[in-house]
Design an enzyme around this catalytic site. Structure first.
Site, PDB file in Angstrom:
ATOM      1  N   PRO A   1       0.831  -1.169   0.128  1.00 43.15           N
ATOM      2  CA  PRO A   1       0.138  -0.157   0.222  1.00 43.15           C
ATOM      3  C   PRO A   1       0.738   1.168   0.065  1.00 43.15           C
ATOM      4  CG  PRO A   1      -0.225  -1.062   2.207  1.00 43.15           C
ATOM      5  CD  PRO A   1       0.616  -2.153   1.084  1.00 43.15           C
ATOM      6  N   GLU A   2       0.420   2.197  -0.726  1.00 45.51           N
ATOM      7  CA  GLU A   2       1.210   3.308  -0.826  1.00 45.51           C
ATOM      8  C   GLU A   2       0.062   4.514  -0.229  1.00 45.51           C
ATOM      9  OE1 GLU A   2       3.313   4.625  -3.993  1.00 45.51           O
ATOM     10  OE2 GLU A   2       3.864   2.599  -4.829  1.00 45.51           O
TER      11      GLU A   2
END
Ligand SMILES: [Zn+2]
Length: 293
Positions: free
Chosen positions: A2-3
């Site tokens: 996840p960013e």
């Protein structure tokens, strides 16, 4: 992995379930995440009310009525799911009845709102930590982070100053959390494409000798903000559109311009380029060698 936009989408998804609600019960099925959960983890949460859910880079910060802050990081494979207790009133359309305890649900929050929030993480690189609000500034996890890319303070002057004299590539500079916080491989590639800048370009070339920003720095900051805002918008609409059959927050369909598009046509108008993949610092970089200079 996840960013920032995924984490922001998770934050927005957790808000209706947790903000203003009390931790009625906390279950810990596995406490050995990236770091062991504190011994008094349950005690410091149960009975406390969440007074706000914020984000710093890829960290989620839940403020508690006790003055503590619950710090949460998704790691490589972590995800939050929101369910509702059987018979509880519906809080939002994407909440689902919880069937059973899933294998990798390490931490489960039963909230007074009727929501059940599970933290699931097969690889256990995610983490949770409780820090008194007053000591947050000394928190080493947050202390090394550069500016928030969507914050007002982050502008061309700030980015140019951080890149001044840097002989590394722009790709490496933007991936450095001290230069700008929360950007990972995907959004660095996407931002550079929007700015029409090569990932191989030397970082210092976005600044003049004095460190003043040039037009490339302006384009790059605009590219970073635009790509993050678009992705957060896409995450928000995926929350609204009820696209998550399992109540998962944070993972949604993306339309990348270069990322994972090796061999495909560049989407820049009138550009005849083909997206290329190279490896920089051990990570794949996708870019268009024609329009990204
Ligand atoms: Zn191109």
């Amino acid at each position: 992995m996840p960013e920032l936009p995924e984490v922001e989408t998770v934050r927005r998804g957790l808000e209706p379930a947790m903000d203003g609600a009390r931790f009625a019960k906390v279950d810990v099925h596995r406490g050995d995440l990236r770091w062991p959960l504190p011994k008094d983890f349950k005690e410091r949460l149960q009975g406390k009310t969440v007074t706000g859910i914020g984000r710093r880079a890829k960290y989620l910060l839940a403020d508690l009525s006790s003055g503590d802050v619950l710090l949460m990081h998704l790691g490589m494979s972590g995800s939050f799911h929101v369910f509702r207790e059987a018979g509880a009133k519906k809080l939002a359309r994407y909440y689902h009845e919880r069937e059973k305890h899933a294998t990798h649900d390490h931490v489960v929050f039963h909230m007074s709102s009727g929501a059940i929030v599970t933290f699931n993480d097969p690889r256990r690189f995610g983490s949770m930590k409780i820090v008194p609000r007053g000591k947050l500034e000394d928190e080493p996890l947050l202390g090394r982070l550069g500016p928030e890319p969507l914050g007002n303070a982050f502008d061309a002057a700030m980015l140019a100053a951080a890149c001044k004299g840097k002989k590394t590539s722009l790709k490496a500079a933007l991936s450095d959390q001290r230069v700008v916080a929360g950007l990972g491989n995907i959004y660095v590639c996407e931002a550079l494409h929007r700015a029409l800048l090569s990932p191989k370009r030397i970082a210092s070339t976005i600044a003049g000798k004095s460190g003043a920003p040039n037009e490339r720095a302006e384009r790059l900051v605009a590219g970073i903000k635009a790509v993050l805002n678009d992705a957060i918008e896409a995450g928000g609409s995926s929350l609204r559109d009820h696209k998550r059959p399992d109540g998962d927050l944070g993972y949604f369909q993306h339309h990348f311009r270069v990322y994972d598009r090796e061999g495909k046509h560049c989407v820049t108008p009138r550009c005849p380029g083909i997206v290329k993949r190279i490896v920089q610092n051990g990570r794949s970089t996708f870019y268009c060698p024609v329009c990204q200079k």
